[in-house]
Scaffold this motif. Structure first.
Motif, PDB file in Angstrom:
ATOM      1  N   ILE A  63     -11.039  -9.137   3.128  1.00  0.00           N
ATOM      2  CA  ILE A  63      -9.671  -9.447   2.731  1.00  0.00           C
ATOM      3  C   ILE A  63      -8.686  -9.102   3.847  1.00  0.00           C
ATOM      4  CG2 ILE A  63      -7.819  -8.844   1.101  1.00  0.00           C
ATOM      5  CD1 ILE A  63      -9.948  -8.482  -1.023  1.00  0.00           C
ATOM      6  N   LEU A  64      -7.704  -9.976   4.030  1.00  0.00           N
ATOM      7  CA  LEU A  64      -6.606  -9.722   4.967  1.00  0.00           C
ATOM      8  C   LEU A  64      -5.365  -9.354   4.174  1.00  0.00           C
ATOM      9  CD1 LEU A  64      -5.225  -9.825   7.770  1.00  0.00           C
ATOM     10  CD2 LEU A  64      -4.828 -12.278   7.364  1.00  0.00           C
ATOM     11  N   LEU A  65      -4.807  -8.184   4.474  1.00  0.00           N
ATOM     12  CA  LEU A  65      -3.564  -7.722   3.856  1.00  0.00           C
ATOM     13  C   LEU A  65      -2.482  -7.679   4.920  1.00  0.00           C
ATOM     14  CD1 LEU A  65      -1.894  -6.475   1.542  1.00  0.00           C
ATOM     15  CD2 LEU A  65      -2.838  -4.239   2.192  1.00  0.00           C
ATOM     16  N   ILE A  66      -1.445  -8.486   4.741  1.00  0.00           N
ATOM     17  CA  ILE A  66      -0.351  -8.556   5.704  1.00  0.00           C
ATOM     18  C   ILE A  66       0.812  -7.732   5.168  1.00  0.00           C
ATOM     19  CG2 ILE A  66       1.200 -10.091   6.969  1.00  0.00           C
ATOM     20  CD1 ILE A  66      -0.809 -12.375   6.301  1.00  0.00           C
ATOM     21  N   GLY A  67       1.174  -6.683   5.886  1.00  0.00           N
ATOM     22  CA  GLY A  67       2.268  -5.804   5.468  1.00  0.00           C
ATOM     23  C   GLY A  67       1.758  -4.603   4.709  1.00  0.00           C
ATOM     24  N   ILE A  68       2.109  -3.401   5.185  1.00  0.00           N
ATOM     25  CA  ILE A  68       1.605  -2.165   4.571  1.00  0.00           C
ATOM     26  C   ILE A  68       2.762  -1.225   4.257  1.00  0.00           C
ATOM     27  CG2 ILE A  68       1.094  -1.068   6.796  1.00  0.00           C
ATOM     28  CD1 ILE A  68      -1.083  -0.878   3.610  1.00  0.00           C
ATOM     29  N   LYS A  69       3.788  -1.811   3.611  1.00  0.00           N
ATOM     30  CA  LYS A  69       4.858  -0.973   3.081  1.00  0.00           C
ATOM     31  C   LYS A  69       4.416  -0.451   1.712  1.00  0.00           C
ATOM     32  CE  LYS A  69       9.119  -2.136   3.890  1.00  0.00           C
ATOM     33  NZ  LYS A  69      10.396  -2.894   3.866  1.00  0.00           N
ATOM     34  N   ALA A  70       5.355  -0.112   0.844  1.00  0.00           N
ATOM     35  CA  ALA A  70       4.987   0.514  -0.426  1.00  0.00           C
ATOM     36  C   ALA A  70       4.094  -0.386  -1.273  1.00  0.00           C
ATOM     37  CB  ALA A  70       6.242   0.898  -1.202  1.00  0.00           C
ATOM     38  N   LEU A  71       4.437  -1.672  -1.368  1.00  0.00           N
ATOM     39  CA  LEU A  71       3.616  -2.593  -2.142  1.00  0.00           C
ATOM     40  C   LEU A  71       2.240  -2.762  -1.508  1.00  0.00           C
ATOM     41  CD1 LEU A  71       3.311  -4.574  -4.477  1.00  0.00           C
ATOM     42  CD2 LEU A  71       4.415  -6.320  -3.058  1.00  0.00           C
ATOM     43  N   GLY A  72       2.205  -2.904  -0.195  1.00  0.00           N
ATOM     44  CA  GLY A  72       0.921  -2.996   0.502  1.00  0.00           C
ATOM     45  C   GLY A  72       0.072  -1.757   0.319  1.00  0.00           C
ATOM     46  N   ASN A  73       0.718  -0.573   0.276  1.00  0.00           N
ATOM     47  CA  ASN A  73      -0.004   0.678   0.001  1.00  0.00           C
ATOM     48  C   ASN A  73      -0.759   0.580  -1.316  1.00  0.00           C
ATOM     49  OD1 ASN A  73       1.999   3.452   1.375  1.00  0.00           O
ATOM     50  ND2 ASN A  73       1.237   1.587   2.322  1.00  0.00           N
ATOM     51  N   GLU A  74      -0.075   0.126  -2.355  1.00  0.00           N
ATOM     52  CA  GLU A  74      -0.694   0.051  -3.684  1.00  0.00           C
ATOM     53  C   GLU A  74      -1.840  -0.954  -3.715  1.00  0.00           C
ATOM     54  OE1 GLU A  74      -0.171   1.938  -6.198  1.00  0.00           O
ATOM     55  OE2 GLU A  74       1.727   2.931  -5.747  1.00  0.00           O
ATOM     56  N   ILE A  75      -1.640  -2.091  -3.084  1.00  0.00           N
ATOM     57  CA  ILE A  75      -2.691  -3.116  -3.061  1.00  0.00           C
ATOM     58  C   ILE A  75      -3.906  -2.612  -2.307  1.00  0.00           C
ATOM     59  CG2 ILE A  75      -3.263  -5.431  -2.245  1.00  0.00           C
ATOM     60  CD1 ILE A  75      -0.236  -6.091  -2.624  1.00  0.00           C
ATOM     61  N   ALA A  76      -3.681  -2.016  -1.130  1.00  0.00           N
ATOM     62  CA  ALA A  76      -4.789  -1.477  -0.342  1.00  0.00           C
ATOM     63  C   ALA A  76      -5.542  -0.413  -1.119  1.00  0.00           C
ATOM     64  CB  ALA A  76      -4.268  -0.915   0.973  1.00  0.00           C
ATOM     65  N   LYS A  77      -4.812   0.499  -1.747  1.00  0.00           N
ATOM     66  CA  LYS A  77      -5.450   1.567  -2.531  1.00  0.00           C
ATOM     67  C   LYS A  77      -6.358   0.995  -3.605  1.00  0.00           C
ATOM     68  CE  LYS A  77      -3.379   3.109  -6.024  1.00  0.00           C
ATOM     69  NZ  LYS A  77      -2.358   3.646  -6.950  1.00  0.00           N
ATOM     70  N   ASN A  78      -5.845   0.058  -4.386  1.00  0.00           N
ATOM     71  CA  ASN A  78      -6.620  -0.485  -5.497  1.00  0.00           C
ATOM     72  C   ASN A  78      -7.840  -1.279  -5.038  1.00  0.00           C
ATOM     73  OD1 ASN A  78      -5.129   0.324  -7.953  1.00  0.00           O
ATOM     74  ND2 ASN A  78      -3.461  -0.831  -7.039  1.00  0.00           N
ATOM     75  N   LEU A  79      -7.705  -2.049  -3.984  1.00  0.00           N
ATOM     76  CA  LEU A  79      -8.829  -2.846  -3.511  1.00  0.00           C
ATOM     77  C   LEU A  79      -9.895  -1.985  -2.847  1.00  0.00           C
ATOM     78  CD1 LEU A  79      -7.002  -5.985  -2.061  1.00  0.00           C
ATOM     79  CD2 LEU A  79      -8.230  -5.779  -4.234  1.00  0.00           C
ATOM     80  N   VAL A  80      -9.465  -1.000  -2.093  1.00  0.00           N
ATOM     81  CA  VAL A  80     -10.429  -0.116  -1.426  1.00  0.00           C
ATOM     82  C   VAL A  80     -11.198   0.714  -2.456  1.00  0.00           C
ATOM     83  CG1 VAL A  80     -10.608   1.920   0.056  1.00  0.00           C
ATOM     84  CG2 VAL A  80      -9.272  -0.057   0.801  1.00  0.00           C
ATOM     85  N   LEU A  81     -10.496   1.230  -3.457  1.00  0.00           N
ATOM     86  CA  LEU A  81     -11.177   2.001  -4.499  1.00  0.00           C
ATOM     87  C   LEU A  81     -12.111   1.132  -5.330  1.00  0.00           C
ATOM     88  CD1 LEU A  81      -8.299   4.334  -5.747  1.00  0.00           C
ATOM     89  CD2 LEU A  81     -10.304   4.989  -4.408  1.00  0.00           C
ATOM     90  N   ALA A  82     -11.800  -0.170  -5.440  1.00  0.00           N
ATOM     91  CA  ALA A  82     -12.655  -1.085  -6.201  1.00  0.00           C
ATOM     92  C   ALA A  82     -13.945  -1.394  -5.464  1.00  0.00           C
ATOM     93  CB  ALA A  82     -11.904  -2.369  -6.510  1.00  0.00           C
ATOM     94  N   GLY A  83     -13.976  -1.164  -4.137  1.00  0.00           N
ATOM     95  CA  GLY A  83     -15.216  -1.337  -3.390  1.00  0.00           C
ATOM     96  C   GLY A  83     -15.375  -2.678  -2.711  1.00  0.00           C
ATOM     97  N   ILE A  84     -14.280  -3.251  -2.181  1.00  0.00           N
ATOM     98  CA  ILE A  84     -14.422  -4.484  -1.406  1.00  0.00           C
ATOM     99  C   ILE A  84     -15.217  -4.185  -0.131  1.00  0.00           C
ATOM    100  CG2 ILE A  84     -12.306  -5.479  -2.312  1.00  0.00           C
ATOM    101  CD1 ILE A  84     -10.948  -4.705   0.347  1.00  0.00           C
ATOM    102  N   GLY A  85     -15.703  -5.253   0.509  1.00  0.00           N
ATOM    103  CA  GLY A  85     -16.510  -5.051   1.704  1.00  0.00           C
ATOM    104  C   GLY A  85     -15.710  -4.594   2.900  1.00  0.00           C
ATOM    105  N   SER A  86     -14.613  -5.296   3.188  1.00  0.00           N
ATOM    106  CA  SER A  86     -13.793  -4.922   4.336  1.00  0.00           C
ATOM    107  C   SER A  86     -12.355  -5.360   4.117  1.00  0.00           C
ATOM    108  CB  SER A  86     -14.339  -5.547   5.632  1.00  0.00           C
ATOM    109  OG  SER A  86     -14.306  -6.957   5.557  1.00  0.00           O
ATOM    110  N   LEU A  87     -11.444  -4.643   4.761  1.00  0.00           N
ATOM    111  CA  LEU A  87     -10.019  -4.909   4.657  1.00  0.00           C
ATOM    112  C   LEU A  87      -9.411  -4.868   6.047  1.00  0.00           C
ATOM    113  CD1 LEU A  87      -7.451  -5.235   2.809  1.00  0.00           C
ATOM    114  CD2 LEU A  87      -7.254  -2.724   2.925  1.00  0.00           C
ATOM    115  N   THR A  88      -8.741  -5.939   6.432  1.00  0.00           N
ATOM    116  CA  THR A  88      -7.977  -5.975   7.677  1.00  0.00           C
ATOM    117  C   THR A  88      -6.501  -5.862   7.327  1.00  0.00           C
ATOM    118  OG1 THR A  88      -9.619  -7.327   8.837  1.00  0.00           O
ATOM    119  CG2 THR A  88      -7.369  -7.318   9.719  1.00  0.00           C
ATOM    120  N   ILE A  89      -5.820  -4.903   7.928  1.00  0.00           N
ATOM    121  CA  ILE A  89      -4.400  -4.669   7.669  1.00  0.00           C
ATOM    122  C   ILE A  89      -3.607  -5.152   8.876  1.00  0.00           C
ATOM    123  CG2 ILE A  89      -2.634  -2.968   7.110  1.00  0.00           C
ATOM    124  CD1 ILE A  89      -4.930  -1.170   6.081  1.00  0.00           C
ATOM    125  N   SER A  90      -2.729  -6.109   8.624  1.00  0.00           N
ATOM    126  CA  SER A  90      -1.913  -6.687   9.692  1.00  0.00           C
ATOM    127  C   SER A  90      -0.462  -6.255   9.506  1.00  0.00           C
ATOM    128  CB  SER A  90      -2.010  -8.219   9.661  1.00  0.00           C
ATOM    129  OG  SER A  90      -1.086  -8.805  10.557  1.00  0.00           O
TER     130      SER A  90
END
Length: 389
Positions: A63-90
């Motif tokens: 998954i590609l996540l563009i933007g890591i402000k407060a909303l991006g923080n929440e999305i990244a947290k939930n997806l990473v805890l769910a166990g996705i394979g990989s996350l690229t943060i742009s």
């Protein structure tokens, strides 16, 4: 917005449900050789909720996540805890002092550092099994080929022009796309999944399921049955949703069925008008409205025009709401970003697992009213017979 209360009886009922599916779950796990015993133990609760097959799809998702402000923080947290394979943060922006208010992956010592690089170590600690990468180049410099390796793309807190560009690139790469943003108490989630098939399971009815369109965007394309653990027949229904890019959705009105009566028009949130006006303002000024008289006048004029174009009653666009919306612009509130981040992450999980109805296609959240209506905005789909009820 629906809510449910957790009770002792409800908890016992859930436990019985889990136990009833235990045999099927164990059998599925035995077939999923790629998932290790450690992963089964780590993700046990969610495997019980959405199944081992869905978890297998999650663990291979990139998954590609563009933007890591407060909303991006929440999305990244939930997806990473769910166990996705990989996350690229742009994210090409540095950490500012204002970022410290609602973002929990950074602190004062990170001011001046790139946002994505500053947040990466804390995100990795949430789940070391997830592969994490950082991209600090501006997202507008990327061509469509950049998005092709990703399973799905999420863009947060960007102006409409950038969202439209990334959305178009994702369509050329045939990749599902989400956009989301928040302004204080208000926020939105937009989905362009291009064409998406998903499965729902329900108790078999005496009425046969007919393969046909259900709405202007959703059709039933397949149906089968299986025997459930309780001996009852379970129907497995496959549905297909078609989507529009945001540049077309933004120029579209709400479905005709919502305009069929004054009562229904009165129920449409003025937040739709305000976001359309905001995106138009940004396309003109390339910035958020300030508190200057000229900006306030321009935004009010745009909002009035958008409201009229949507065929909504003038009295639903109150000056108090316009004032509140403008006062919230540019701010981040943790409860709002937590709610929208959780909603978006759950929709992503459902989409990757091809389970449940996804967002179609614009969710608007009003934190003051605690309401989150979803509107299907499409320019090319006429209403089906029977929708104008």
């Amino acid at each position: 917005m629906e809510s449910s209360d957790l009770t002792v009886n409800g908890a016992l009922a859930n436990e019985d449900l889990f136990n009833g599916h235990a045999g099927e779950t164990i059998a599925n796990i035995a077939q999923a050789q790629a998932i290790s015993a450690d992963e089964i133990a780590l993700y046990d609760r969610q495997i019980r909720l959405w199944g081992v097959k869905a978890q297998e799809k999650l663990r291979t998702a990139n998954i590609l996540l563009i933007g890591i402000k407060a909303l991006g923080n929440e999305i990244a947290k939930n997806l990473v805890l769910a166990g996705i394979g990989s996350l690229t943060i742009s994210d090409d922006q540095p950490v500012h002092e204002d970022d410290l208010g609602a973002q929990f992956f950074i602190s004062e010592r990170h001011i001046g550092m790139n946002r994505a690089e500053a947040a990466l170590p804390q995100i990795q600690r949430l789940n070391p099994r997830v592969g994490l990468q950082v991209d600090t180049d501006p997202i507008l410099f990327k061509d469509p080929a950049y998005f092709a390796p990703f399973s799905l793309v999420i863009a947060t807190d960007l102006p409409l022009s950038t969202i439209s560009t990334v959305n178009a690139s994702c369509r050329l790469a045939n990749r599902p796309f989400y956009a989301a943003g928040t302004h204080g108490f208000y926020g939105f989630i937009f989905a362009d999944l291009i064409l998406h098939d998903f499965v729902i399971e329900r108790e078999k009815s005496n009425i046969p399921t007919v393969l046909k369109p259900e709405t202007a965007t959703r059709s039933i394309i397949a149906s089968s049955t299986k025997r459930g653990d309780n001996g009852k027949l379970v129907e497995i229904v496959t549905k297909r949703e078609i989507y529009s890019p945001i540049i077309l959705a933004n120029s579209s009105s709400v479905p005709a069925s919502l305009l069929s009566s004054r009562r229904r028009r009165m129920q449409i949130t003025p937040l739709l008008t305000c976001f359309k006006a905001l995106w138009e303002f940004q396309s003109i000024s390339n910035t958020l409205p300030s508190h200057s008289h000229a900006d306030l006048e321009l935004f009010t004029t745009l909002a009035t025009e958008k409201h009229r174009d949507l065929q909504l009653p003038p009295e639903t666009l109150r000056s108090e709401f316009l004032r509140s919306f403008l006062q919230n612009l540019g701010s981040e509130l943790a409860p709002v970003t937590a709610f929208l981040g959780g909603q978006l992450a759950q929709d992503v999980i459902n989409v990757l697992g091809q389970r449940e109805q996804p967002i179609q296609n614009l969710l608007l959240f009003d934190g003051e009213e605690c309401k989150g209506p979803v509107y299907a905005l499409h320019p090319i789909f006429p209403p089906l017979a029977g929708e104008m009820v």
